[in-house]
Structure formats: structure tokens, C-alpha cells
Write a protein that holds these residues in place. Sequence first.
Motif, PDB file in Angstrom:
ATOM      1  N   PRO A  95       3.020   0.179  12.755  1.00  0.00           N
ATOM      2  CA  PRO A  95       2.651  -0.595  13.939  1.00  0.00           C
ATOM      3  C   PRO A  95       1.315  -1.323  13.800  1.00  0.00           C
ATOM      4  N   ALA A  96       0.420  -0.797  12.965  1.00  0.00           N
ATOM      5  CA  ALA A  96      -0.877  -1.449  12.764  1.00  0.00           C
ATOM      6  C   ALA A  96      -0.801  -2.628  11.802  1.00  0.00           C
ATOM      7  N   SER A  97       0.313  -2.793  11.115  1.00  0.00           N
ATOM      8  CA  SER A  97       0.438  -3.857  10.118  1.00  0.00           C
ATOM      9  C   SER A  97       0.410  -5.233  10.766  1.00  0.00           C
ATOM     10  N   ARG A  98      -0.115  -6.192  10.011  1.00  0.00           N
ATOM     11  CA  ARG A  98      -0.159  -7.577  10.468  1.00  0.00           C
ATOM     12  C   ARG A  98       0.877  -8.397   9.706  1.00  0.00           C
ATOM     13  N   ALA A  99       1.543  -9.294  10.407  1.00  0.00           N
ATOM     14  CA  ALA A  99       2.571 -10.135   9.796  1.00  0.00           C
ATOM     15  C   ALA A  99       1.919 -11.335   9.109  1.00  0.00           C
ATOM     16  N   THR A 100       1.242 -11.061   8.003  1.00  0.00           N
ATOM     17  CA  THR A 100       0.564 -12.121   7.266  1.00  0.00           C
ATOM     18  C   THR A 100       1.527 -12.952   6.424  1.00  0.00           C
ATOM     19  N   VAL A 101       2.739 -12.477   6.277  1.00  0.00           N
ATOM     20  CA  VAL A 101       3.803 -13.206   5.596  1.00  0.00           C
ATOM     21  C   VAL A 101       4.981 -13.303   6.558  1.00  0.00           C
ATOM     22  N   ALA A 102       5.573 -14.490   6.664  1.00  0.00           N
ATOM     23  CA  ALA A 102       6.734 -14.669   7.547  1.00  0.00           C
ATOM     24  C   ALA A 102       7.961 -14.066   6.881  1.00  0.00           C
TER      25      ALA A 102
END
Length: 395
Positions: free
Chosen positions: A246-253
Amino acid sequence: MHGSDAFDAAASFRPEANDRPTRIRVDLDALSHNFHALQAHAGVPVMGIVKANAYGHGLVPVARHLQAQGIGQLGVALVEEGIALRRAGVTVPILVMGGIHAPQVGQFLACDLEVTVSSIAKLRQVEQAAASLGRQAVIHLKVDTGMERIGVHSENAGPLIEAAVASRWCTVKGIYSHLACSDDPASPMTHEQRHRFLDACRHFDRIGAPMPLRHLANSGGVLHFPDTCLDMVRPGIALYGVMPDPASRATVALKPALSLVSQVVYFKVVKAGRTVSYGATWTAPADTRVVTVPIGYGDGYPRSLSSRGEVLVRGQRRPIIGRVCMDQFMVDLGPGGTAYNEDEVVLIGAQGDDAISCEAVAHAAGTIPYEILTGLNARIPREYIGGASSGGPAA
């Protein structure tokens, strides 16, 4: 029809794998998109991690598709997974990342599988097997920088590196470690692990040996810590379009590659005051319409979603009521909801204007997306859309 005639008729019936109303759909075009997007973002080659039945997506079909997409390396956890891929015609290099068991080392070499060597004792086992077969072993050295799982401690890696470089029967292709906290971009541990790993790798320079491939970044590393990408990356869950935490960021689509769908198999009106499923844990507050869906914890759909999970029916979110059974569960349509037998039910994926993500299912179940995906077992047929397998049979 009686006796042996009935038996013969049943024995001659061979249903297709996709006859079951419950199934997993794997979008190979989404998988392709994720592979290329992660590789472009990392700027180095990708080792596609296909362990645990390719995170529930299907070991052989996923590996074959990634090979067709030009991937240069695959990673598995067990020698048995590597053997299955070789028997299926997968020819790209395959690293077995789990700890080796001495009696199995010959199988690694016979199937041209790359070996994880985590200590001098393991190195000697590999050398002995390679010498007995007269074959060179391709190895990756495993350095422990903070997981305390397998691998020599980074500060003690020098003797292993020296012994491996001097080995007559082993070729050192790579050196790697595993990040413990990279799913959280705020964690300081990843920077410490990177420092420990690079310090261990410098021992190759100290002894004048060529530097092998250094690989450190898992999904979280690729997404959040670009300085961990080094010479190759090992995305697992992100390859399948799912965030690791849940803490991850969607830095890649990324695009989710897996959908889990079923169908309505029964409809009834449950009267007010009646209970539903085992343990009578849910009671209808008023007359309500209920449908039954033929999937349960025997398929790997978590029992912890009892009276907590949701599904999509006719584009509407509907709650699971009562306990999830081994093979079925019930869904409340409400007093005015409508559904018919054979209507599609989406457990993971999109329907209409709404979607239920794997991450949302994991949150409702009180677990992580990895467990949801890898728990979906072989009782559920897989079908593959897009890619070279468009229109092909289910697996």
C-alpha cells in the motif's frame, strides 16, 4: 444406461478446461506492456520472475510469452520450476534463486539452469557435481545484506568471491542480494543494503577479477530506488501489474494482467431473519435477493473475505455474505437487485465502469497481494488473451 455403459460414457467425456464457469483470464498484452515499461524505467535488462506459477498467472505460458517478447533472463525459486520450463521448450537463461539441496545439483546442470551459491560449502557441492558430469556450472553468488535468509553476510563475502573466481568448474555470471524494505519508498534500509552490497562487490576489483552482473532491485527497487537497478533488475509482482505494498508509488504505468471471474449459478430470495452459510454468521435484516457463486477457499479464494469481500455483478458492487465455503459463496443483491444464472461475476478485474483490484482484495482479506495471486490454485482454469496466444486454448 446401466453399469459399465454409464462408466464408459463418463470416461469418454473430455470437457475443455474452460468449461468451468470460474476462470482466470491473463492478458498477455498487459504483461508485455509491463515488461517493456519496467525495462525502460530501469534502463537495464530485466530478469522476469516467474516463480510460484508466475504469481498465479501460469508458469509455462507466461515464460513462453516473455521469451517471445525478448526477455533475456528468467528467475524461479525451485529447480523443479526450472525443469518444467526447460521441458516446455523455454531456452532463455534461468536462475534458480532458492537454496540448493546437494542431491539436486546434478539436475541444475543437466537442465542448463543457473545456480545460486550462498556459501563456500554450497560452492563445493556445485563443483563436485560439475566435475562428476564434466560440465561447467553457471553460478550467481548470493550476498545477505539484511534479509538473514540465505547468502553469506556482505562483510564476509570476500572468501566466497575468491573461491568462486578461482573455481575450475564454476563460471561466476552474477552476484546479487535481496531488498527487505524497498516496497516502502520512505524506508532507510534500502540505502543501507545497497551500500553493503556494493561494498561486497568491490572485492572483485580488489582481486583483479572481472565484475559479474550485479542485480539487487526487486519490484520495489525498480519503482522507488533507481540507484539499486545496477546491471539487471528482478521485478516480480510489478511485472504482473500489481503494486507490492500500500505504501508503494505508481512510478511506472502498469496494467493488471490477471482477472478472476465466475458466474451466477443459483438465485433465491432469503427471508428476513434467515441465516446464510456455515456458522450462521450473517442474518438477513430484511427479505433480500441472494446469488451463489461457484468458487471458494478450495480454489484459493480466501475464507477471510467472509462477509468482508465484494464482487461485481451487472456492473454493481455487491457484498459477500456469510462464510466463504470450500467451493462456493453467496452474494447479497439487496431487496431490488437483479441477476440471472450465468451472469458474469468479477472477483478481480473490471466490469462496466468499476473494477476490483488485487490490492483491494488483499486489503479486505487482511493480507498482501502476493498471497492472493499465488494462492489461486490449479483447480481454476487459466485462459490467455492477447499476444501470440489470442484465441488459444485455456491452460
